[in-house]
Design a protein around this motif. Structure first.
Motif, short mmCIF file in Angstrom:
data_model
loop_
_atom_site.label_atom_id
_atom_site.label_comp_id
_atom_site.label_asym_id
_atom_site.label_seq_id
_atom_site.Cartn_x
_atom_site.Cartn_y
_atom_site.Cartn_z
N SER A 107 13.70 -3.37 -2.36
CA SER A 107 14.99 -4.05 -2.35
C SER A 107 16.16 -3.06 -2.48
CB SER A 107 15.06 -5.08 -3.47
OG SER A 107 14.94 -4.43 -4.72
N ARG A 108 15.85 -1.82 -2.82
CA ARG A 108 16.90 -0.80 -2.97
C ARG A 108 17.27 -0.24 -1.59
NH1 ARG A 108 16.60 1.71 -8.58
NH2 ARG A 108 15.31 0.20 -9.67
N ASN A 109 18.45 0.21 -1.47
CA ASN A 109 18.91 0.76 -0.19
C ASN A 109 18.62 2.26 -0.15
OD1 ASN A 109 19.89 -1.69 0.71
ND2 ASN A 109 21.84 -1.41 -0.33
N LEU A 110 17.36 2.58 0.10
CA LEU A 110 16.95 3.98 0.19
C LEU A 110 16.56 4.29 1.63
CD1 LEU A 110 14.63 4.27 -2.96
CD2 LEU A 110 16.94 5.15 -2.72
N PRO A 111 16.72 5.53 2.04
CA PRO A 111 16.23 5.92 3.36
C PRO A 111 14.71 5.73 3.43
CG PRO A 111 17.59 7.66 2.40
CD PRO A 111 17.39 6.62 1.35
N ALA A 112 14.20 5.45 4.61
CA ALA A 112 12.79 5.12 4.79
C ALA A 112 11.86 6.23 4.29
CB ALA A 112 12.50 4.81 6.25
N ASP A 113 12.21 7.48 4.58
CA ASP A 113 11.34 8.57 4.14
C ASP A 113 11.31 8.68 2.62
OD1 ASP A 113 14.00 9.44 4.15
OD2 ASP A 113 13.42 11.55 4.45
N ARG A 114 12.44 8.48 1.99
CA ARG A 114 12.51 8.52 0.51
C ARG A 114 11.76 7.34 -0.08
NH1 ARG A 114 12.65 11.46 -3.82
NH2 ARG A 114 14.00 10.69 -5.45
N LEU A 115 11.88 6.19 0.54
CA LEU A 115 11.19 4.97 0.10
C LEU A 115 9.67 5.17 0.11
CD1 LEU A 115 12.07 1.96 -0.54
CD2 LEU A 115 11.34 1.49 1.79
N LEU A 116 9.16 5.73 1.19
CA LEU A 116 7.72 5.97 1.31
C LEU A 116 7.24 7.03 0.31
CD1 LEU A 116 7.15 5.84 5.16
CD2 LEU A 116 6.38 4.21 3.44
N THR A 117 8.01 8.07 0.13
CA THR A 117 7.65 9.12 -0.82
C THR A 117 7.54 8.58 -2.23
OG1 THR A 117 8.73 10.79 0.56
CG2 THR A 117 8.31 11.38 -1.74
N VAL A 118 8.56 7.82 -2.64
CA VAL A 118 8.56 7.25 -3.99
C VAL A 118 7.41 6.26 -4.15
CG1 VAL A 118 9.87 5.81 -5.60
CG2 VAL A 118 11.02 7.63 -4.35
N ALA A 119 7.20 5.40 -3.17
CA ALA A 119 6.12 4.41 -3.25
C ALA A 119 4.76 5.09 -3.35
CB ALA A 119 6.17 3.48 -2.04
N ASN A 120 4.54 6.13 -2.55
CA ASN A 120 3.26 6.82 -2.56
C ASN A 120 3.01 7.56 -3.88
OD1 ASN A 120 2.51 5.93 -0.04
ND2 ASN A 120 3.35 7.72 1.00
N LYS A 121 4.05 8.05 -4.50
CA LYS A 121 3.89 8.73 -5.78
C LYS A 121 3.78 7.75 -6.94
CE LYS A 121 5.95 13.07 -4.53
NZ LYS A 121 4.99 14.09 -4.80
N LEU A 122 4.42 6.63 -6.84
CA LEU A 122 4.44 5.65 -7.93
C LEU A 122 3.22 4.74 -7.94
CD1 LEU A 122 6.15 4.72 -10.30
CD2 LEU A 122 7.41 3.24 -8.76
N ARG A 123 2.67 4.45 -6.77
CA ARG A 123 1.55 3.52 -6.65
C ARG A 123 0.36 3.89 -7.55
NH1 ARG A 123 1.47 3.42 -1.52
NH2 ARG A 123 2.75 1.58 -1.29
N PRO A 124 -0.17 5.13 -7.51
CA PRO A 124 -1.32 5.44 -8.37
C PRO A 124 -1.01 5.35 -9.86
CG PRO A 124 -0.83 7.29 -6.89
CD PRO A 124 0.17 6.22 -6.63
N VAL A 125 0.21 5.69 -10.24
CA VAL A 125 0.61 5.61 -11.64
C VAL A 125 0.60 4.15 -12.11
CG1 VAL A 125 2.52 6.02 -13.24
CG2 VAL A 125 1.97 7.72 -11.49
N LEU A 126 1.12 3.28 -11.26
CA LEU A 126 1.17 1.86 -11.62
C LEU A 126 -0.22 1.22 -11.61
CD1 LEU A 126 4.43 0.73 -9.80
CD2 LEU A 126 4.11 1.34 -12.20
#
Length: 151
Positions: A107-126
């Motif tokens: 829902s945040r207005n982030l660029p697509a590449d930044r969005l994917l990077t954050v999601a990929n790094k955060l997913r295993p932690v969560l």
């Protein structure tokens, strides 16, 4: 005033109870099972001491009643360890994390590449947080919010 008293433990009896519980017949086998040197049990018996650390660690790992091992008085039952996570648990965690990421990250207005990077790094932690916190969604979501604040 009453003080707790620790009676002397019969080292030979403890060793014999362990052998019976583990269906082992020699000190060598018991030493090996406890992850100790071959002669450790024989040396303990000679010194009238017990290798408490390895015994307690082994019993806790296997779910054995420590009272029964050390005193001979106990429930006689084995406490079952928590079951290993199943594939259903993994799918449940992944589903929960994806819903949280969808609500909080996408829902945040982030660029697509930044969005994917954050999601990929955060997913295993969560996902790990799901298992550590017994699938408590509000707690995992709070962790995600905190991590996204830092990101």
């Amino acid at each position: 005033m009453v003080f707790d008293k620790v009676d002397l433990i019969d080292t030979e009896a403890v060793i014999e109870r362990l052998k019976v519980k583990l269906n082992i017949h020699s000190n060598r086998q018991l030493s090996s099972e406890l992850g100790m040197s071959i002669n450790a049990i024989a040396q303990s018996k000679a010194k009238n001491t017990l290798p408490y650390g390895p015994i307690v660690e082994y019993c806790v790992d296997k779910g054995y009643d420590l009272n029964e091992v050390f005193t001979g008085i106990g429930t006689g039952s084995i406490v079952q360890k928590a079951a290993a996570p199943t594939s259903d648990d993994a799918l449940r965690a992944l589903d929960m994390v994806e819903k949280i990421l969808e609500r909080e990250l996408y829902s945040r207005n982030l660029p697509a590449d930044r969005l994917l990077t954050v999601a990929n790094k955060l997913r295993p932690v969560l996902i790990k947080a799901c298992f550590e916190n017994d699938f408590c969604e509000p707690l995992v979501e709070t962790m995600a919010k905190g991590a996204l604040t830092l990101a």
